[in-house]
Design a protein around this motif. Structure first.
Motif, short mmCIF file in Angstrom:
data_model
loop_
_atom_site.label_atom_id
_atom_site.label_comp_id
_atom_site.label_asym_id
_atom_site.label_seq_id
_atom_site.Cartn_x
_atom_site.Cartn_y
_atom_site.Cartn_z
N TYR A 1 -0.06 32.48 -0.12
CA TYR A 1 -0.43 34.02 0.78
C TYR A 1 -1.49 34.32 0.54
CZ TYR A 1 4.29 34.05 2.81
OH TYR A 1 5.52 33.74 2.94
N VAL A 2 -2.56 34.80 1.23
CA VAL A 2 -3.81 35.64 0.87
C VAL A 2 -3.61 37.40 1.26
CG1 VAL A 2 -6.26 35.99 1.49
CG2 VAL A 2 -5.17 33.52 1.21
N TYR A 3 -3.80 37.71 0.46
CA TYR A 3 -3.65 39.41 0.42
C TYR A 3 -5.05 40.21 0.56
CZ TYR A 3 1.10 38.29 -1.34
OH TYR A 3 2.23 37.64 -1.35
N ALA A 4 -5.27 40.67 1.73
CA ALA A 4 -6.60 41.53 1.84
C ALA A 4 -6.25 43.03 2.08
CB ALA A 4 -7.24 40.89 3.00
N VAL A 5 -7.18 43.71 1.64
CA VAL A 5 -6.87 45.40 1.90
C VAL A 5 -8.08 45.75 3.04
CG1 VAL A 5 -7.15 47.48 0.69
CG2 VAL A 5 -6.07 45.63 -0.49
N ASP A 6 -7.74 46.10 4.13
CA ASP A 6 -8.57 46.61 5.28
C ASP A 6 -8.59 47.99 5.13
OD1 ASP A 6 -10.06 45.37 7.66
OD2 ASP A 6 -8.82 47.27 8.59
N THR A 7 -10.12 48.71 5.46
CA THR A 7 -9.79 50.27 5.17
C THR A 7 -9.36 50.93 6.53
OG1 THR A 7 -12.12 50.00 6.61
CG2 THR A 7 -12.35 50.12 4.32
N SER A 8 -9.21 50.31 7.89
CA SER A 8 -8.40 50.76 8.93
C SER A 8 -7.04 50.34 9.19
CB SER A 8 -9.31 50.81 10.18
OG SER A 8 -9.23 49.41 10.42
N ARG A 9 -6.86 49.12 8.84
CA ARG A 9 -5.44 48.59 8.91
C ARG A 9 -4.37 48.45 7.62
NH1 ARG A 9 -6.87 43.50 12.28
NH2 ARG A 9 -8.89 43.41 11.07
N GLY A 10 -5.07 48.55 6.92
CA GLY A 10 -4.03 48.62 5.48
C GLY A 10 -4.08 47.36 4.88
N LEU A 11 -3.00 46.87 4.35
CA LEU A 11 -2.51 45.68 3.73
C LEU A 11 -2.32 44.79 4.81
CD1 LEU A 11 -2.23 43.65 1.33
CD2 LEU A 11 0.39 44.50 1.21
N LEU A 12 -3.22 43.34 4.78
CA LEU A 12 -2.87 42.36 5.45
C LEU A 12 -2.64 41.06 4.83
CD1 LEU A 12 -6.54 42.70 7.43
CD2 LEU A 12 -4.18 43.49 8.31
N ILE A 13 -1.69 40.41 5.40
CA ILE A 13 -1.17 39.37 4.46
C ILE A 13 -1.19 38.00 5.53
CG2 ILE A 13 0.95 38.40 3.53
CD1 ILE A 13 1.89 41.25 3.04
N PHE A 14 -1.84 36.97 4.96
CA PHE A 14 -2.06 35.88 5.65
C PHE A 14 -1.55 34.69 5.09
CE2 PHE A 14 -5.70 38.44 6.43
CZ PHE A 14 -5.75 38.81 7.78
N ASN A 15 -1.30 33.69 5.79
CA ASN A 15 -0.76 32.35 5.13
C ASN A 15 -1.87 31.68 4.73
OD1 ASN A 15 2.02 32.33 5.72
ND2 ASN A 15 1.75 31.75 7.63
N GLU A 16 -1.92 31.27 3.37
CA GLU A 16 -2.86 30.34 3.03
C GLU A 16 -2.95 28.99 3.51
OE1 GLU A 16 -4.68 29.20 -1.62
OE2 GLU A 16 -2.75 29.83 -1.23
N LEU A 17 -4.17 28.45 3.80
CA LEU A 17 -4.31 27.04 4.29
C LEU A 17 -4.77 26.20 3.31
CD1 LEU A 17 -6.00 28.20 7.88
CD2 LEU A 17 -3.56 27.87 7.46
#
Length: 44
Positions: A28-44
Motif C-alpha cells: 500500500y501507499v499511504y498519503a496524508v491529504d490536507t482536506s481528505r485526511g489519510l488516503l490509502i492506495f494499492n501499490e502498483l
C-alpha cells in the motif's frame, strides 16, 4: 497537487493536497491529504 475544487474542507492555502507519503513495502501507499485526511492506495 491532489486537492479538488469541490472538497468541502479546503482552506485556500498555497500548500494544499498531499503533504506526506509513505511506501513501507506492505503493498500500500499511504498519503496524508490536507482536506481528505489519510488516503490509502494499492501499490502498483
Amino acid at each position: 497537487n491532489a486537492y479538488r475544487e469541490t472538497d468541502p474542507k479546503r482552506l485556500g492555502f498555497v500548500y494544499e493536497g498531499v503533504m506526506g507519503m509513505r511506501v513501507p513495502g506492505d503493498g500500500y501507499v499511504y498519503a496524508v491529504d490536507t482536506s481528505r485526511g489519510l488516503l490509502i492506495f494499492n501499490e502498483l
